[in-house]
Design an enzyme around this catalytic site. Sequence first.
Site, PDB file in Angstrom:
ATOM      1  N   HIS A   1      32.165  -9.349  69.165  1.00 61.03           N
ATOM      2  CA  HIS A   1      33.225 -10.362  69.054  1.00 61.03           C
ATOM      3  C   HIS A   1      32.620 -11.757  69.187  1.00 61.03           C
ATOM      4  CE1 HIS A   1      35.510  -6.952  71.182  1.00 61.03           C
ATOM      5  NE2 HIS A   1      35.829  -6.894  69.902  1.00 61.03           N
TER       6      HIS A   1
ATOM      7  N   HIS B   1      34.589   6.462  64.437  1.00 66.02           N
ATOM      8  CA  HIS B   1      34.642   6.917  65.824  1.00 66.02           C
ATOM      9  C   HIS B   1      33.945   8.255  66.058  1.00 66.02           C
ATOM     10  CE1 HIS B   1      37.843   3.900  65.839  1.00 66.02           C
ATOM     11  NE2 HIS B   1      37.593   3.794  67.118  1.00 66.02           N
TER      12      HIS B   1
ATOM     13  N   HIS C   1      32.992  -8.467  73.680  1.00 70.68           N
ATOM     14  CA  HIS C   1      31.580  -8.083  73.776  1.00 70.68           C
ATOM     15  C   HIS C   1      30.763  -8.863  72.760  1.00 70.68           C
ATOM     16  CE1 HIS C   1      31.950  -5.595  70.190  1.00 70.68           C
ATOM     17  NE2 HIS C   1      32.912  -4.895  70.738  1.00 70.68           N
TER      18      HIS C   1
ATOM     19  N   CYS D   1      36.251  11.078  61.780  1.00 72.50           N
ATOM     20  CA  CYS D   1      36.361   9.657  61.437  1.00 72.50           C
ATOM     21  C   CYS D   1      34.949   9.079  61.362  1.00 72.50           C
ATOM     22  CB  CYS D   1      37.162   8.934  62.521  1.00 72.50           C
ATOM     23  SG  CYS D   1      36.932   7.152  62.460  1.00 72.50           S
TER      24      CYS D   1
ATOM     25  N   CYS E   1      43.267   8.745  61.861  1.00 73.99           N
ATOM     26  CA  CYS E   1      42.436   8.480  63.050  1.00 73.99           C
ATOM     27  C   CYS E   1      43.230   7.584  63.985  1.00 73.99           C
ATOM     28  CB  CYS E   1      41.122   7.807  62.674  1.00 73.99           C
ATOM     29  SG  CYS E   1      40.224   7.232  64.145  1.00 73.99           S
TER      30      CYS E   1
ATOM     31  N   LYS F   1      33.137  -0.059  71.140  1.00 74.54           N
ATOM     32  CA  LYS F   1      33.667   0.347  72.426  1.00 74.54           C
ATOM     33  C   LYS F   1      33.618   1.864  72.571  1.00 74.54           C
ATOM     34  CE  LYS F   1      37.962  -0.083  74.971  1.00 74.54           C
ATOM     35  NZ  LYS F   1      38.001   1.242  75.380  1.00 74.54           N
TER      36      LYS F   1
ATOM     37  N   CYS G   1      41.323   4.206  64.728  1.00 75.06           N
ATOM     38  CA  CYS G   1      41.384   3.163  63.691  1.00 75.06           C
ATOM     39  C   CYS G   1      42.821   2.841  63.320  1.00 75.06           C
ATOM     40  CB  CYS G   1      40.674   3.608  62.423  1.00 75.06           C
ATOM     41  SG  CYS G   1      38.942   3.975  62.636  1.00 75.06           S
TER      42      CYS G   1
ATOM     43  N   LYS H   1      25.358   1.811  66.349  1.00 74.04           N
ATOM     44  CA  LYS H   1      26.338   0.767  66.128  1.00 74.04           C
ATOM     45  C   LYS H   1      27.029   0.438  67.449  1.00 74.04           C
ATOM     46  CE  LYS H   1      30.538   0.739  63.854  1.00 74.04           C
ATOM     47  NZ  LYS H   1      31.437   1.235  62.840  1.00 74.04           N
TER      48      LYS H   1
HETATM   49  N1  MSP Z   1      42.144  -6.213  65.236  1.00 74.34           N
HETATM   50  C1  MSP Z   1      41.271  -5.931  64.170  1.00 74.34           C
HETATM   51  C2  MSP Z   1      41.127  -7.128  63.255  1.00 74.34           C
HETATM   52  C3  MSP Z   1      42.417  -7.631  62.683  1.00 74.34           C
HETATM   53  S1  MSP Z   1      42.163  -9.079  61.740  1.00 74.34           S
HETATM   54  C4  MSP Z   1      43.617  -9.335  61.008  1.00 74.34           C
HETATM   55  C5  MSP Z   1      39.884  -5.565  64.692  1.00 74.34           C
HETATM   56  N2  MSP Z   1      39.598  -5.963  65.938  1.00 74.34           N
HETATM   57  S2  MSP Z   1      38.206  -5.680  66.694  1.00 74.34           S
HETATM   58  O1  MSP Z   1      38.438  -6.104  68.056  1.00 74.34           O
HETATM   59  O2  MSP Z   1      37.794  -4.349  66.513  1.00 74.34           O
HETATM   60  O3  MSP Z   1      37.180  -6.659  66.095  1.00 74.34           O
HETATM   61  C6  MSP Z   1      36.436  -6.326  64.939  1.00 74.34           C
HETATM   62  C7  MSP Z   1      35.534  -7.487  64.629  1.00 74.34           C
HETATM   63  O4  MSP Z   1      34.710  -7.808  65.762  1.00 74.34           O
HETATM   64  C8  MSP Z   1      34.521  -7.247  63.515  1.00 74.34           C
HETATM   65  O5  MSP Z   1      35.068  -7.443  62.239  1.00 74.34           O
HETATM   66  C9  MSP Z   1      33.490  -8.283  63.844  1.00 74.34           C
HETATM   67  O6  MSP Z   1      33.971  -9.539  63.488  1.00 74.34           O
HETATM   68  C10 MSP Z   1      33.415  -8.183  65.354  1.00 74.34           C
HETATM   69  N3  MSP Z   1      32.480  -7.143  65.770  1.00 74.34           N
HETATM   70  C11 MSP Z   1      32.757  -6.085  66.588  1.00 74.34           C
HETATM   71  N4  MSP Z   1      31.601  -5.389  66.790  1.00 74.34           N
HETATM   72  C12 MSP Z   1      30.591  -5.963  66.110  1.00 74.34           C
HETATM   73  C13 MSP Z   1      29.212  -5.721  65.997  1.00 74.34           C
HETATM   74  N5  MSP Z   1      28.622  -4.712  66.596  1.00 74.34           N
HETATM   75  N6  MSP Z   1      28.476  -6.570  65.244  1.00 74.34           N
HETATM   76  C14 MSP Z   1      29.039  -7.648  64.625  1.00 74.34           C
HETATM   77  N7  MSP Z   1      30.329  -7.904  64.722  1.00 74.34           N
HETATM   78  C15 MSP Z   1      31.152  -7.043  65.383  1.00 74.34           C
HETATM   79  O7  MSP Z   1      39.128  -4.954  63.970  1.00 74.34           O
END
Ligand code: MSP
Length: 635
Positions: free
Chosen positions: A21, A146, A18, A143, A126, A298, A129, A295
Site C-alpha cells: 500500500h 489466495h 503494509h 483461487c 473466491c 495479507k 477476492c 508475493k
Molecule cells: N479495495 C481494492 C481496490 C479498490 S480500488 C477501486 C483493493 N485493495 S487492497 O487493499 O488489496 O490494495 C491493493 C493495492 O495495494 C494494489 O493494487 C497495489 O496498489 C497495492 N499493493 C498491495 N500489495 C502490493 C505489493 N506487494 N506490491 C505492490 N503493490 C501492492 O484491491
Amino acid sequence: MSTFYLTTPIYYVNARPHLGHACTTIMADAMCRYRRLAGDRVYFLTGTDEHGERIAQVAAKAGTSPQAYADEIAAVFQETWRRLGITNDDFIRTTEPRHKKVVQEILQRLFDAGEIYFGEYGGWYCYGCERFYTEKEIVDGKCPDHQTALTFIKEKNYFFKMSKYQDWLIKHLEDNPGFIQPERYRNEVLGFLREPLQDLSISRPKSRVVWGIPLPFDDQYVTYVWFDALLNYYSAVTEPPLEKTRGLWDHVQHLIGKDILKPHGVYWPTMLKAAGIPLYRRLNVHGYWSLGGSKMSKSIGNVVEAFQLTDKYGHDAFRYFLLREMNFGLDASFSEEALVERLNADLANDLGNLVSRATTLIAASGPIARVTAPVETADREIAEAAATARATVEQTMRDFAFQKALAGLWAFIGTVNRYVDASAPWALAKDPARRPRLERVLCTLADSLGFLGVMLDPFLPDAARKVREALGRGETPALDAAVMGQLDTVPRVSRVSGLFPRVDTKASHPGPQPKGERAAQGEGETGGGKIPITDFQKVELRVAEVLAAERLPKSKKLLKLTIQVGEETRTLVAGVAEHYDPASLVGRKVVIVANLQPATLMGVESNGMVLAASHEDTVSLLTLDKDVPSGSRVK
Ligand code: MSP
C-alpha cells in the site's frame, strides 16, 4: 496551468497498511508533488474500501460491528499517510454518505436506462477476492491469488450488461494506445477481451451479504463491492448535480498495482461508458513487490508494515528505495539489505557527501556579493548536466518512470561530485592568487545545491527542504527555478552534515547507528545480545488448534499432533508426552512457530514447533487468554 487529478486504489480495511500500500501511495505522492512543483493544479485522492463480506467477516471475528471496525482501520490508514508525509488532498471512505449517494444515483440511472437486468448465475467464487473466477483463471481448482479453495455459488442477482461494450472497449484501446500504460498492461487487457466478456453481477443478496450499499431499486440486495468501490473516484469530486466535478473529472488518472487491472481496465471504463460519464484519462499500472520470492499479501502473511522501515531508516530513505528500485510496470523484490545498500551508496555516499562537502566549503568562505571570475568549461558542463537531468525528469515523469527520473538526477550528482574532486576547492583555498577561481567553483556548487533543492523535492521531500533551508531559500520550490548557470553570487550557507547517516552493515544486524546513540541505548559492540525487531518478525508465530494427539510408539517424550492452522492442517511433533495426556490436548488452542523448516523426529515429519514454558519439572503450554481463530498471528 493544467489540472492533474490522481487517485490511488482505495485500500481494503481488512488489513493494516503494509509495504505494498505504501508503495502505491508514495508513488502517487511523488507524482503529485512533482506536478505541483511544475505549477499544475493538483488533486490527490486516496481512501479506504469498506464494504463487502470480507470486512463483515473480519469485524465479526474481532467481535465488533463492520462500521466500528472500518472506522478503526481507516483511521490507521489516515495516520500512516500523515506520518509518511503523504500530501493527499482528500481521503474517501466508501461508507461516507457522499459516496453512497452517488453510487445509488448511478445504479438508478443504469437501471432506468435498461443497462441492468435480473438474472441467475452459477460460478466458482473466491470469498477472499469477492469475485467469481472463470474456468480459465482457476489454478489447480484454487483461487490464483489466495491459493484457497473456491466455492460454487448459484444465485439470482442483478447484472450489468458489460458484454455489450466488448467491441467498443477493444476499439477504444486500439485507438488510444496510451489509455493503459505501460503497454504490457494494455496488451493484457486486450488479452482478456479476446475471450467473450460476461455480464457483471453487481449485487449480492442480503440473505448472504448485508454489509454494502442497498440497491435503490431492490432492498433485498446490496451493491457488489467492486461496483461500489470503483465509483469512489467519481463520488469524491462530484457535487450535486452529478455532473459537477469541480473541473477535476476530465483530468483524472488512476494509479494501481497490477493485481487490480481487470476491474480498472475492463469493468470501470464500461461502467463509465454506460453511465454516460467521460472515461478516465489514463490508467497507470505498477508491478508487485515480492518478499523473499513470494508475493506480498495479507493472506500469505509475509507483510512488511509500512512503519517499521520508515521509523528505522527515515521517510526519505524508504521512499527513495521504493521509487528507485522498482522499474515502473515490472515486479521488484524487497529486502532490507537492498534498502540499506541503496541508502549507503546513493543517499549517504553520493548525495549526502556532496551536500556535506559543498555546504562545508561554501560556509567556510562566507557569502560572496559578486563572483567576477569567468565561467570555465568545467562549470558550463555542470549547468549542461543539470539541464539534461531536468529534461530526463520531465520526460520520464510523464510515464511514472520514477526510477529513470532518479537515475537522471543521480547522473547529475555524480557529475558534480567529480567536479568537486577535479576542481579541488580545498587546494584553491590555500593559494590567495586563485581566490577568483575558488569563488567561481563555490558559485557553481551553490547553484548545483539550489538545483537539487528543487529537483529532489518530489522524491526526497525532507532532504530537499534541508538543502533549500541551508541556502536560505524558504519559499515554495518551483520547477521553473531549476535552471543553472545564472548565478554570480554565493549566498550565506549553513553546513549540512549527516543528511543520510551511513548504516553500518558490518554490525550483526543492519540499522542506522548515528554516533553516540548505540552507547546511549546501553548496547555494547555486539548489540548486547539484543536483536532488532525485524529478526523477531522472521519468526511466524500462529495460533493452532489441536485436532488429534497420539503418543509416538517408541518415544517417552514425543507426541504427534495434528493441528489446524487457519485453513491448513499439519502434523507436528511436540516433546510434551511426559507432561500432557494426549486426549487432554484435543480441541485446545496452542501457539506454534509456523515457519520452521520441517524436521523428521522418530520417522514423523514435524512442521512447526509448539511453544511451552518450563521451570524445573513443570512444562506449561502457551494457551490463549481469549478465544481467537486458529491461524491468528501472534506478535
Ligand atoms: N479495495 C481494492 C481496490 C479498490 S480500488 C477501486 C483493493 N485493495 S487492497 O487493499 O488489496 O490494495 C491493493 C493495492 O495495494 C494494489 O493494487 C497495489 O496498489 C497495492 N499493493 C498491495 N500489495 C502490493 C505489493 N506487494 N506490491 C505492490 N503493490 C501492492 O484491491
